[in-house]
Scaffold this active site. Structure first.
Site, PDB file in Angstrom:
ATOM      1  N   PHE A  17      -6.177  15.179  26.295  1.00  0.00           N
ATOM      2  CA  PHE A  17      -6.907  14.182  25.521  1.00  0.00           C
ATOM      3  C   PHE A  17      -8.332  14.065  26.020  1.00  0.00           C
ATOM      4  O   PHE A  17      -8.581  14.083  27.216  1.00  0.00           O
ATOM      5  CB  PHE A  17      -6.262  12.792  25.671  1.00  0.00           C
ATOM      6  CG  PHE A  17      -4.872  12.713  25.127  1.00  0.00           C
ATOM      7  CD1 PHE A  17      -4.653  12.394  23.802  1.00  0.00           C
ATOM      8  CD2 PHE A  17      -3.782  12.948  25.945  1.00  0.00           C
ATOM      9  CE1 PHE A  17      -3.374  12.308  23.299  1.00  0.00           C
ATOM     10  CE2 PHE A  17      -2.496  12.877  25.452  1.00  0.00           C
ATOM     11  CZ  PHE A  17      -2.290  12.554  24.122  1.00  0.00           C
ATOM     12  N   ASP A  18      -9.253  13.876  25.087  1.00  0.00           N
ATOM     13  CA  ASP A  18     -10.608  13.478  25.433  1.00  0.00           C
ATOM     14  C   ASP A  18     -10.532  11.975  25.706  1.00  0.00           C
ATOM     15  O   ASP A  18      -9.832  11.255  24.992  1.00  0.00           O
ATOM     16  CB  ASP A  18     -11.555  13.771  24.266  1.00  0.00           C
ATOM     17  CG  ASP A  18     -12.954  13.271  24.530  1.00  0.00           C
ATOM     18  OD1 ASP A  18     -13.474  13.546  25.626  1.00  0.00           O
ATOM     19  OD2 ASP A  18     -13.513  12.607  23.651  1.00  0.00           O
ATOM     20  N   LYS A  19     -11.208  11.491  26.736  1.00  0.00           N
ATOM     21  CA  LYS A  19     -11.127  10.067  27.080  1.00  0.00           C
ATOM     22  C   LYS A  19     -11.841   9.193  26.054  1.00  0.00           C
ATOM     23  O   LYS A  19     -11.234   8.327  25.439  1.00  0.00           O
ATOM     24  CB  LYS A  19     -11.708   9.797  28.470  1.00  0.00           C
ATOM     25  CG  LYS A  19     -11.636   8.315  28.876  1.00  0.00           C
ATOM     26  CD  LYS A  19     -12.347   8.027  30.170  1.00  0.00           C
ATOM     27  CE  LYS A  19     -13.827   7.993  30.038  1.00  0.00           C
ATOM     28  NZ  LYS A  19     -14.432   6.897  29.313  1.00  0.00           N
ATOM     29  N   THR A  49     -10.752   8.382  22.260  1.00  0.00           N
ATOM     30  CA  THR A  49      -9.372   8.784  22.015  1.00  0.00           C
ATOM     31  C   THR A  49      -8.435   7.873  22.798  1.00  0.00           C
ATOM     32  O   THR A  49      -7.603   7.181  22.221  1.00  0.00           O
ATOM     33  CB  THR A  49      -9.148  10.257  22.421  1.00  0.00           C
ATOM     34  OG1 THR A  49     -10.081  11.065  21.699  1.00  0.00           O
ATOM     35  CG2 THR A  49      -7.742  10.707  22.093  1.00  0.00           C
TER      36      THR A  49
END
Length: 179
Positions: A25-27, A30
């Site tokens: 995941f992109d922080k 997201t």
């Protein structure tokens, strides 16, 4: 899936998806809301928090940067009186240099203050996103921020774990302590 904006190219993709054990995941935006919340004022000894706030809020009042929006929201919440700013120059990604009254004010990252003549030995290193502030070439404190975690992140990750995801990876350009 289509009702939720998910396009599935073919049935084989669904079979491959059942074998996934790691999710990446992109922080920002997201797992988090992508909006910085002000978490702390850290003035140097002898500088009241209210003074640090009016100085930094006055300096950044015309900036559209996310940190400026957070400072301005806090200043508004506290009813902070802003001062007139002159000769304001914003260096994107670095900071703002302006004049408030008879003093030069710097508000930006640590390197920005150092490049503009503030003694590096007086400026601490901070592990989260921060706006460092100098008044008259003297470091007077910083304002710290953090991205807020999305309300559904914990529930989403728990559900993915139930579905067989064993490892989660978060990608971010932030400092590890912030992450």
């Amino acid at each position: 899936a289509a009702r939720h904006g998910i396009i599935i190219k073919n049935g084989g993709i669904l079979e491959q998806l059942s074998k996934v054990r790691t999710a990446v995941f992109d922080k920002t935006g997201t797992l988090t809301n992508g909006e910085l919340a002000l978490t702390a004022f850290m003035p140097v000894k002898g500088v009241p928090v209210d003074d640090l706030l009016w100085i930094v809020a006055s300096a950044v009042q015309h900036s559209g940067h996310a940190t400026a929006r957070s400072v301005m929201a806090e200043a508004k919440r506290r009813g902070t009186k802003l001062r007139a700013v002159h000769k304001s120059v914003e260096s994107p990604g670095s900071g703002i240099k302006c004049t408030i009254g008879k003093y030069e004010v710097l508000a930006g990252n640590r390197d920005f203050l150092i490049k503009n003549g503030v003694d590096a030995d007086t400026i601490p290193h901070h592990h989260t996103t921060a706006t460092y502030v100098a008044h008259g070439k003297k470091y007077i404190g910083l304002v710290a921020y953090a991205d807020t975690v999305r309300k559904d992140s914990k529930r989403t990750l728990a559900r993915l774990k139930e579905l067989g995801i064993q490892r989660f990876v978060m990608l971010t350009g932030d400092h590890s302590a912030t992450a």
